[in-house]
Scaffold this motif. Sequence first.
Motif, PDB file in Angstrom:
ATOM      1  N   TYR A  37      23.427  -4.900  61.670  1.00 52.56           N
ATOM      2  CA  TYR A  37      23.707  -6.264  62.118  1.00 52.56           C
ATOM      3  C   TYR A  37      25.140  -6.285  62.597  1.00 52.56           C
ATOM      4  O   TYR A  37      26.087  -6.162  61.809  1.00 52.56           O
ATOM      5  N   SER A  38      25.307  -6.400  63.899  1.00 49.68           N
ATOM      6  CA  SER A  38      26.629  -6.438  64.526  1.00 49.68           C
ATOM      7  C   SER A  38      26.462  -7.102  65.880  1.00 49.68           C
ATOM      8  O   SER A  38      26.345  -6.426  66.913  1.00 49.68           O
TER       9      SER A  38
ATOM     10  N   PRO B 209      38.075 -14.592  58.996  1.00 49.20           N
ATOM     11  CA  PRO B 209      37.783 -15.856  58.307  1.00 49.20           C
ATOM     12  C   PRO B 209      36.287 -16.159  58.249  1.00 49.20           C
ATOM     13  O   PRO B 209      35.787 -16.645  57.230  1.00 49.20           O
ATOM     14  N   LYS B 210      35.569 -15.826  59.304  1.00 50.01           N
ATOM     15  CA  LYS B 210      34.128 -16.083  59.335  1.00 50.01           C
ATOM     16  C   LYS B 210      33.385 -15.203  58.347  1.00 50.01           C
ATOM     17  O   LYS B 210      32.376 -15.632  57.747  1.00 50.01           O
ATOM     18  N   ASN B 211      33.870 -13.983  58.138  1.00 50.36           N
ATOM     19  CA  ASN B 211      33.157 -13.036  57.283  1.00 50.36           C
ATOM     20  C   ASN B 211      33.548 -13.114  55.810  1.00 50.36           C
ATOM     21  O   ASN B 211      32.900 -12.489  54.967  1.00 50.36           O
ATOM     22  N   THR B 212      34.599 -13.847  55.480  1.00 52.20           N
ATOM     23  CA  THR B 212      35.019 -13.932  54.084  1.00 52.20           C
ATOM     24  C   THR B 212      33.909 -14.552  53.236  1.00 52.20           C
ATOM     25  O   THR B 212      33.461 -15.665  53.499  1.00 52.20           O
ATOM     26  N   GLY B 213      33.434 -13.804  52.245  1.00 48.67           N
ATOM     27  CA  GLY B 213      32.377 -14.282  51.365  1.00 48.67           C
ATOM     28  C   GLY B 213      31.017 -14.412  52.016  1.00 48.67           C
ATOM     29  O   GLY B 213      30.119 -15.056  51.464  1.00 48.67           O
ATOM     30  N   ILE B 214      30.819 -13.755  53.161  1.00 49.41           N
ATOM     31  CA  ILE B 214      29.565 -13.932  53.901  1.00 49.41           C
ATOM     32  C   ILE B 214      28.376 -13.296  53.196  1.00 49.41           C
ATOM     33  O   ILE B 214      27.230 -13.709  53.372  1.00 49.41           O
TER      34      ILE B 214
ATOM     35  N   VAL C 209      34.642  -9.617  51.752  1.00 47.52           N
ATOM     36  CA  VAL C 209      33.444  -9.972  52.519  1.00 47.52           C
ATOM     37  C   VAL C 209      32.311 -10.370  51.569  1.00 47.52           C
ATOM     38  O   VAL C 209      31.392 -11.091  51.946  1.00 47.52           O
ATOM     39  N   VAL C 210      32.397  -9.915  50.318  1.00 47.03           N
ATOM     40  CA  VAL C 210      31.319 -10.080  49.348  1.00 47.03           C
ATOM     41  C   VAL C 210      31.709 -11.093  48.278  1.00 47.03           C
ATOM     42  O   VAL C 210      32.846 -11.125  47.811  1.00 47.03           O
ATOM     43  N   ASP C 211      30.757 -11.915  47.864  1.00 51.25           N
ATOM     44  CA  ASP C 211      30.911 -12.762  46.686  1.00 51.25           C
ATOM     45  C   ASP C 211      30.723 -11.852  45.475  1.00 51.25           C
ATOM     46  O   ASP C 211      29.593 -11.589  45.056  1.00 51.25           O
ATOM     47  N   GLU C 212      31.824 -11.362  44.910  1.00 49.31           N
ATOM     48  CA  GLU C 212      31.733 -10.356  43.849  1.00 49.31           C
ATOM     49  C   GLU C 212      31.140 -10.918  42.558  1.00 49.31           C
ATOM     50  O   GLU C 212      30.455 -10.193  41.820  1.00 49.31           O
ATOM     51  N   ASP C 213      31.378 -12.178  42.263  1.00 49.99           N
ATOM     52  CA  ASP C 213      30.762 -12.777  41.077  1.00 49.99           C
ATOM     53  C   ASP C 213      29.243 -12.789  41.213  1.00 49.99           C
ATOM     54  O   ASP C 213      28.508 -12.501  40.255  1.00 49.99           O
TER      55      ASP C 213
ATOM     56  N   THR D 206      45.074  -8.511  64.757  1.00 44.35           N
ATOM     57  CA  THR D 206      44.650  -7.497  63.802  1.00 44.35           C
ATOM     58  C   THR D 206      45.473  -7.581  62.530  1.00 44.35           C
ATOM     59  O   THR D 206      44.974  -7.308  61.429  1.00 44.35           O
ATOM     60  N   TYR D 207      46.729  -7.960  62.656  1.00 45.86           N
ATOM     61  CA  TYR D 207      47.584  -8.149  61.474  1.00 45.86           C
ATOM     62  C   TYR D 207      46.992  -9.242  60.575  1.00 45.86           C
ATOM     63  O   TYR D 207      46.954  -9.113  59.349  1.00 45.86           O
ATOM     64  N   ALA D 208      46.510 -10.307  61.186  1.00 48.32           N
ATOM     65  CA  ALA D 208      45.961 -11.428  60.410  1.00 48.32           C
ATOM     66  C   ALA D 208      44.707 -11.023  59.664  1.00 48.32           C
ATOM     67  O   ALA D 208      44.392 -11.603  58.604  1.00 48.32           O
ATOM     68  N   ARG D 209      43.960 -10.032  60.192  1.00 51.86           N
ATOM     69  CA  ARG D 209      42.717  -9.602  59.537  1.00 51.86           C
ATOM     70  C   ARG D 209      42.938  -8.518  58.500  1.00 51.86           C
ATOM     71  O   ARG D 209      42.032  -8.191  57.746  1.00 51.86           O
ATOM     72  N   ALA D 210      44.139  -7.943  58.459  1.00 49.82           N
ATOM     73  CA  ALA D 210      44.395  -6.821  57.564  1.00 49.82           C
ATOM     74  C   ALA D 210      44.529  -7.298  56.127  1.00 49.82           C
ATOM     75  O   ALA D 210      44.791  -8.473  55.862  1.00 49.82           O
ATOM     76  N   THR D 211      44.361  -6.339  55.193  1.00 47.45           N
ATOM     77  CA  THR D 211      44.498  -6.659  53.774  1.00 47.45           C
ATOM     78  C   THR D 211      45.787  -6.071  53.241  1.00 47.45           C
ATOM     79  O   THR D 211      46.446  -5.289  53.902  1.00 47.45           O
TER      80      THR D 211
END
Length: 337
Positions: free
Chosen positions: A185-186, A223-228, A251-255, A332-337
């Motif tokens: 899925y991309s 931002p769109k993929n956070t917790g998706i 990207v994952v809801d770890e709880d 890309t800086y804004a998307r980095a961790t």
Amino acid sequence: MSTRNLLVVLSESEKQDFLPLPLWERLCGLAPDLTWMTPQEVEERGWESVFSSIKPKILVTGWRTPPLPDDGIFARESGLEYLCHLPGSVRKLIPEVWIANGLVVSNWGNSISHVVAECGLMLITSGLRRAGYWNNAMHHSDAWKGPDLDTCSLFGRRVGIHGLGAIARSLVRLLEPFGLEISVYSPSVPQEVLDEYRVKRCDSLEELFSKNNVIVELAPLTPKNTGIVTEELLRMIPDDGLFVNIGRGAVVDEDALARVCAEGRLHAALDVYTIEPLPADSPLRQLDNVTLLPHLGGPTVDQRQTAGAYGLDNIERYLRGEEPESVVTLSTYARAT
């Protein structure tokens, strides 16, 4: 451009790993009068003193390099033109203001994608064979296999990959000998790329998660993929399925992942987490069916020189007046961790 003003700030171990002798000699050939300082020396002197005395135009950095000052005036007046970061994310090293003021910054980009993909393959096979559980049980509980095994082979699995960037494409190549049905899925990736890699397109995450035994998370953190990756999606993975994350933890809801895995119907193999290091009280640490690595997916020690050589290639490009590869832009800086 004169190369007299090239400053390398690496620890002794980083210098040995990223720039072993042949590569160090190559860098010295590019800049015979370069200056090498350890991170400790920079911390003791302070960046202002270092810039004042050396006046670097090019700066080579590593994981332990002290962060640059979060000072817009200093960023504009420092004289620094290009920062070649040998590892990946620069968020902890370079305040955004430096890039906003025109500093050219590059990192290891896709040069180590194949090594991350190798880690992904290991987590897939380890997760299917329940290696994390058995390693711990045999070390600490005198365990041995019984009649009710739940191990699986990778042969015959259906693999779904969320994302089809450089790492995912390398992983697809590594999976080829297994003769698998692979879907992705991309949405932004053109169909000709999917055709080149012989993978099937899924039209939704729901389709990807529900139709595959193994899910590999490799979507970029936006931002769109956070917790998706929600609990609803995780519950769509068929029973005894495997969820692997070698992309970005947030990207994952770890709880939700911990809750689903605690029920025993889903296994997971993880290398990345929303908070790193993974907190000691994380429920993921308590689950026998979750294989954990401490963010080891990047280059192994012996492969860090691959990133070093890539950095030297970029320095050569810059000295020739060309744009380096893998430039870190504001987006890309804004998307980095």
